[in-house]
Motif scaffolding. Structure first.
Motif, mmCIF file in Angstrom:
data_model
loop_
_atom_site.group_PDB
_atom_site.id
_atom_site.type_symbol
_atom_site.label_atom_id
_atom_site.label_comp_id
_atom_site.label_asym_id
_atom_site.label_seq_id
_atom_site.Cartn_x
_atom_site.Cartn_y
_atom_site.Cartn_z
ATOM 1 N N PRO A 229 0.830 -1.205 0.000
ATOM 2 C CA PRO A 229 0.000 0.000 0.000
ATOM 3 C C PRO A 229 0.865 1.255 0.000
ATOM 4 O O PRO A 229 2.001 1.254 0.484
ATOM 5 C CB PRO A 229 -0.802 -0.121 1.299
ATOM 6 C CG PRO A 229 0.051 -0.969 2.187
ATOM 7 C CD PRO A 229 0.751 -1.940 1.273
ATOM 8 N N GLY A 230 0.334 2.350 -0.539
ATOM 9 C CA GLY A 230 1.056 3.608 -0.531
ATOM 10 C C GLY A 230 1.273 4.124 0.877
ATOM 11 O O GLY A 230 0.428 3.951 1.759
ATOM 12 N N GLN A 331 6.334 1.206 -5.571
ATOM 13 C CA GLN A 331 5.889 1.955 -4.391
ATOM 14 C C GLN A 331 6.416 3.390 -4.438
ATOM 15 O O GLN A 331 5.690 4.335 -4.109
ATOM 16 C CB GLN A 331 6.345 1.273 -3.108
ATOM 17 C CG GLN A 331 5.783 1.943 -1.851
ATOM 18 C CD GLN A 331 6.089 1.177 -0.597
ATOM 19 O OE1 GLN A 331 7.131 0.545 -0.490
ATOM 20 N NE2 GLN A 331 5.192 1.220 0.369
ATOM 21 N N GLY A 334 4.298 5.215 -6.891
ATOM 22 C CA GLY A 334 2.992 5.521 -6.326
ATOM 23 C C GLY A 334 3.047 6.681 -5.351
ATOM 24 O O GLY A 334 2.207 7.587 -5.387
ATOM 25 N N MET A 340 -1.833 4.607 -5.839
ATOM 26 C CA MET A 340 -1.413 3.289 -5.404
ATOM 27 C C MET A 340 -0.613 2.614 -6.504
ATOM 28 O O MET A 340 -0.888 2.802 -7.688
ATOM 29 C CB MET A 340 -2.623 2.430 -5.044
ATOM 30 C CG MET A 340 -3.456 2.948 -3.889
ATOM 31 S SD MET A 340 -4.869 1.868 -3.526
ATOM 32 C CE MET A 340 -5.849 2.089 -5.013
#
Length: 357
Positions: A229-230, A331, A334, A340
């Motif tokens: 996840p961000g 990541q 993002g 994301m």
């Protein structure tokens, strides 16, 4: 291998590694590998076959056409394929006949199943809405849904396989409330004659982090592909590896009138690169990062060479990868573009060739 324009490299060994990590993390719960959106842009059939070969017995296909395409590709029973995004007007008989598990939220969907002429019972997962409001019966409608499913089960039309839900996975307190509501719904189902259904609630984030969210099955999507996840923990910190690398050769090197040097690759926003990337993230050549600069064109991205005189036409540029050779990760992309990492991969153009290793 020469890359003429650009290439997506899909590392199935990294994917298998991630499956081992995730399976160990949630044991004894089972793992469902979610392959919606062409397996998050990684290749539906290749990813599914790799997952099944790794011992995964549940595949989350999202919709019936995707589920049926997997059966046609040779993903046969006993591998379970789950589809939960159902068109109200959809003919479910082909899915029932192909032994596709169906996510059911309404009595109307059950009535559609009852009206079909499938020769085998439909395998259904009854969905309760526990607060996310992404389909699912309300707590008020839940007893009616369960009762109708039980009646059809007694008639041999359905088999109640599971009770399930979606949670937001955004706030620990809200997720705890969702878990409690889910347990209440399971208890109601038990009282109505569903003694021991398979229970599944969590997707990647909650499934990885919270043992109380795992129940019998965890639906892993982004984490399978090493997409964390961000603004959260990195893939590396969770023991996961990024599966996708995006690369392209240098197509142009030029010196501008002010003396600045820049180079380009033949990938642009038509290929799915974010228009927010210039000035926020870079690419890597020979292990050295170079910032993307305006303009990001339809089919071209420019990056600043600064004092690097070693970059030449044909050199391999890594847009993103697992970071092991100095390139940015998904990541990082993002976080830099405010989205994301999974969004970055699913919007890539299918015209970018994909190579599986």
């Amino acid at each position: 291998m020469t890359i003429s324009r650009g290439e997506l490299l899909i590392d199935l060994e990294a994917l298998r590694h991630n499956l081992d990590v995730l399976t160990a993390q949630v044991a004894p719960s089972q793992v469902m590998v979610v392959v919606k959106n062409d397996a998050y842009g990684h290749g539906l059939v290749d990813v599914t076959k790799a997952a099944v070969e790794s011992g995964i017995s549940w595949i989350g296909a999202l919709d019936v056409p995707t589920a049926l395409s997997l059966r046609e590709a040779g993903i046969s029973s006993p591998t379970r394929i789950f589809a939960w995004l159902l068109d109200p007007a959809e003919d479910l008989e082909p899915a029932i006949s192909a032994s596709i598990d169906l996510g059911i939220s309404t009595v109307e969907q059950l009535n559609t199943i009852a009206a079909s002429s499938a020769a085998t019972p439909a395998r259904v997962h009854l969905k309760i809405d526990t607060g996310l409001h992404r389909n699912g019966a309300t707590p008020e409608d839940w007893p009616e849904l369960v009762a109708r499913a039980r009646a059809l089960e007694d008639q041999g039309t359905v088999e109640i396989v599971a009770v399930w839900t979606h949670i937001a996975e955004a706030d620990d307190h809200e997720d705890s409330l969702s878990i409690a509501r889910f347990e209440e719904a399971v208890a109601v189902a038990h009282d109505l004659g569903v003694p021991s259904p398979l229970r599944h609630l969590a997707a990647s984030a909650a499934g990885f982090a919270r043992s109380d969210a795992r129940f019998d099955l965890v639906r892993f999507g982004a984490f399978v592909y090493g997409l964390p996840p961000g603004d959260g923990p990195s893939a590396e910190s969770m023991g996961l590896r990024q599966v996708m690398t995006l690369s392209a050769p240098v197509s142009v090197v030029e010196t501008l009138p002010d003396g600045r040097r820049r180079a380009s690759i033949d990938l642009g926003f038509a290929d799915g690169l974010s228009t927010l990337a210039p000035g926020r993230i870079g690419v890597a050549v020979h292990g050295r990062r170079h910032p993307l600069i305006d303009p990001l064109e339809v089919d071209r991205a420019w990056f600043d060479l600064a004092d690097d005189n070693e970059v030449a036409v044909g050199d391999l540029v890594t847009v993103w990868g697992d970071g092991s050779a100095g390139e940015p990760t998904l990541q990082e992309w993002g976080d830099a573009t405010g989205t994301m990492s999974e969004e970055l991969v699913v919007r890539l153009s299918p015209r970018i060739p994909r190579r599986v290793i």
